[in-house]
Design an enzyme around this catalytic site. Structure first.
Site, PDB file in Angstrom:
ATOM      1  N   HIS A 156       0.861  -1.188   0.000  1.00 50.10           N
ATOM      2  CA  HIS A 156       0.000   0.000   0.000  1.00 50.10           C
ATOM      3  C   HIS A 156       0.894   1.234   0.000  1.00 50.10           C
ATOM      4  O   HIS A 156       1.873   1.294   0.763  1.00 50.10           O
ATOM      5  CB  HIS A 156      -0.932  -0.001   1.223  1.00 50.10           C
ATOM      6  N   ASP A 160      -6.776  -2.996   4.236  1.00 49.02           N
ATOM      7  CA  ASP A 160      -5.481  -2.431   4.680  1.00 49.02           C
ATOM      8  C   ASP A 160      -5.341  -2.508   6.205  1.00 49.02           C
ATOM      9  O   ASP A 160      -4.720  -1.645   6.822  1.00 49.02           O
ATOM     10  CB  ASP A 160      -5.363  -0.964   4.227  1.00 49.02           C
TER      11      ASP A 160
HETATM   12  C1  GRF Z   1       1.175   1.083  -6.713  1.00 51.29           C
HETATM   13  O1  GRF Z   1       1.251   2.456  -6.407  1.00 51.29           O
HETATM   14  C2  GRF Z   1       0.767   0.332  -5.493  1.00 51.29           C
HETATM   15  O2  GRF Z   1       1.224   0.895  -4.289  1.00 51.29           O
HETATM   16  C3  GRF Z   1      -0.706   0.449  -5.521  1.00 51.29           C
HETATM   17  O3  GRF Z   1      -1.070   0.388  -6.882  1.00 51.29           O
HETATM   18  C4  GRF Z   1       0.035   0.794  -7.660  1.00 51.29           C
HETATM   19  C5  GRF Z   1       0.351  -0.353  -8.567  1.00 51.29           C
HETATM   20  O4  GRF Z   1       1.317   0.013  -9.444  1.00 51.29           O
HETATM   21  N1  GRF Z   1      -1.303  -0.628  -4.750  1.00 51.29           N
HETATM   22  P1  GRF Z   1       1.930  -1.122 -10.415  1.00 51.29           P
HETATM   23  O5  GRF Z   1       0.771  -1.776 -11.145  1.00 51.29           O
HETATM   24  O6  GRF Z   1       2.670  -2.091  -9.546  1.00 51.29           O
HETATM   25  O7  GRF Z   1       2.832  -0.344 -11.326  1.00 51.29           O
END
Ligand code: GRF
Length: 213
Positions: A109, A150
């Protein structure tokens, strides 16, 4: 350890895991499945390029949510991972999956939980709220998934300083680069090497004090 990675977007966290395995920063681990609800997710392209089996099923394909939930559970049971990794997965993980993989699902997160998390806090919204509140520090959290949003036991966190003039996009990029892409692979490696346990709702990590976050 076999891991299934659940994605919905660009897949940069998935890529960080793939690269960390290739570089030996994650040991004892193979990605047995990448699942996405979104057929357009570039994360699926990344998995295909890496030769990793993929599964794409959107809730929209089903008459009701229960049918989707059962299908998702079956997809995961067929892959039989030891650990399920949510890496930018925007699908609400149904209780039947959380129960089947109790204490074996982790999530990344993009904030320091319990700040800026819970229902509705995902993607850029997290960073918009952090900047709106005027916090000096944000960061990322890897936690076990329980039946809340979360709310599961925290495994690793890494702080990222807010800089003057930060936009949500700039902050998101820095948190991904400096925090997410570091602590998610690290958490997987720790679990794969039996260094993580949960006692009384708190995560214990063998050798935590010597980790280089
Ligand atoms: C990331 O910012 C993650 O923290 C959130 O969604 C985004 C996913 O990015 N849960 P990616 O698909 O891994 O580039």
């Amino acid at each position: 350890m076999k891991i299934a990675v659940l994605v919905s977007g660009g897949g940069t966290n998935l890529q960080a895991i793939i690269d960390a395995i290739d570089q030996g920063k994650i040991t004892n681990t193979e990605i047995c499945l990448v699942y996405s609800n979104n057929p357009k997710a570039y994360a699926i392209e990344r998995a295909r390029k890496a030769g990793i089996p993929t599964a794409v099923k959107s809730p929209k394909e089903f008459a009701n949510r229960e049918e989707f939930n059962e299908t998702l559970l079956q997809i995961l049971k067929d892959a039989s991972p030891d650990l399920v990794v949510l890496a930018g997965c925007l699908v609400v993980i149904p209780d039947i999956v959380v129960r089947e993989f109790s204490n074996r699902i982790i999530n990344i997160h993009p904030s320091l939980i319990p700040a800026f998390c819970g229902t509705g806090f995902y993607g850029l919204k997290v960073h918009e709220k952090a900047l709106e509140r005027g916090v000096r520090v944000s960061g990322a959290t890897v936690h076990f998934v329980d039946e809340g949003t979360d709310t599961g036991p925290i495994i690793l966190q890494k702080p990222v300083m807010i800089q003057p003039g930060d936009t949500p996009e700039a902050l998101q990029k820095r948190i991904m680069e400096q925090a997410e892409w570091k602590i998610l692979p690290m958490a997987i490696d720790l679990i794969a090497n039996d260094r993580v346990s949960v006692e009384g709702g708190k995560v214990m990590i063998k050798g935590y004090e010597s980790l280089e976050l």
